[in-house]
Enzyme design. Structure first.
Site, PDB file in Angstrom:
ATOM      1  N   ASN A  43      -2.882  -4.525  -1.410  1.00  0.00           N
ATOM      2  CA  ASN A  43      -4.114  -4.551  -2.193  1.00  0.00           C
ATOM      3  C   ASN A  43      -4.249  -3.329  -3.109  1.00  0.00           C
ATOM      4  O   ASN A  43      -4.814  -3.438  -4.196  1.00  0.00           O
ATOM      5  CB  ASN A  43      -5.348  -4.698  -1.288  1.00  0.00           C
ATOM      6  CG  ASN A  43      -5.506  -3.563  -0.298  1.00  0.00           C
ATOM      7  OD1 ASN A  43      -4.570  -3.224   0.432  1.00  0.00           O
ATOM      8  ND2 ASN A  43      -6.694  -2.982  -0.246  1.00  0.00           N
ATOM      9  N   HIS A  44      -3.683  -2.196  -2.737  1.00  0.00           N
ATOM     10  CA  HIS A  44      -3.766  -1.009  -3.601  1.00  0.00           C
ATOM     11  C   HIS A  44      -2.891  -1.166  -4.849  1.00  0.00           C
ATOM     12  O   HIS A  44      -3.284  -0.735  -5.932  1.00  0.00           O
ATOM     13  CB  HIS A  44      -3.383   0.255  -2.828  1.00  0.00           C
ATOM     14  CG  HIS A  44      -4.375   0.615  -1.769  1.00  0.00           C
ATOM     15  ND1 HIS A  44      -5.556   1.259  -2.036  1.00  0.00           N
ATOM     16  CD2 HIS A  44      -4.377   0.386  -0.433  1.00  0.00           C
ATOM     17  CE1 HIS A  44      -6.240   1.432  -0.911  1.00  0.00           C
ATOM     18  NE2 HIS A  44      -5.535   0.908   0.075  1.00  0.00           N
TER      19      HIS A  44
ATOM     20  N   ASP B 155       0.810  -1.217   0.000  1.00  0.00           N
ATOM     21  CA  ASP B 155       0.000   0.000   0.000  1.00  0.00           C
ATOM     22  C   ASP B 155       0.847   1.272   0.000  1.00  0.00           C
ATOM     23  O   ASP B 155       0.655   2.182   0.803  1.00  0.00           O
ATOM     24  CB  ASP B 155      -0.988   0.001   1.171  1.00  0.00           C
ATOM     25  CG  ASP B 155      -2.005  -1.128   1.063  1.00  0.00           C
ATOM     26  OD1 ASP B 155      -2.141  -1.701  -0.036  1.00  0.00           O
ATOM     27  OD2 ASP B 155      -2.656  -1.432   2.061  1.00  0.00           O
TER      28      ASP B 155
END
Length: 101
Positions: free
Chosen positions: A65-66, A37
């Site tokens: 996840n980003h 992230d």
């Protein structure tokens, strides 16, 4: 030589620079490991990722996840939405380099 682990930079370039100054990070002697992230939400995702890429072997990253969402959008697997802040990244002149990195 020191190894520092940093998580959730979230595109906050200025704050990252303040942190690196506070820990007296030296790219010649130290190692940074980013625990995912590093982009999205904050104001400077492109500046942040370009800076981290410029550190070469002094920095490593674990995809968060980003980053996975960005890659999916940048390769047109899913559409972008107004909930993310990827527009500058998607228009970056070095988009292919970012994707490969």
């Amino acid at each position: 030589m020191a190894t520092f682990v940093i998580g959730d930079v979230q595109g906050c370039y200025d704050e990252l620079q303040l942190l690196l100054k506070k820990i007296d990070f030296s790219p010649a002697n130290d190692k940074l490991i980013f625990a995912g992230d590093i982009i999205n939400k904050g104001p400077d995702s492109l500046k942040t990722i370009n800076f981290i890429m410029s550190l070469g072997s002094s920095a490593s990253i674990v995809l968060g996840n980003h980053e996975i969402l960005f890659l999916a959008i940048s390769y047109n697997y899913i559409p972008s939405s107004n909930k993310n802040t990827f527009s500058k990244l998607l228009k970056a002149p070095n988009l292919k380099e970012i994707q490969n990195w």
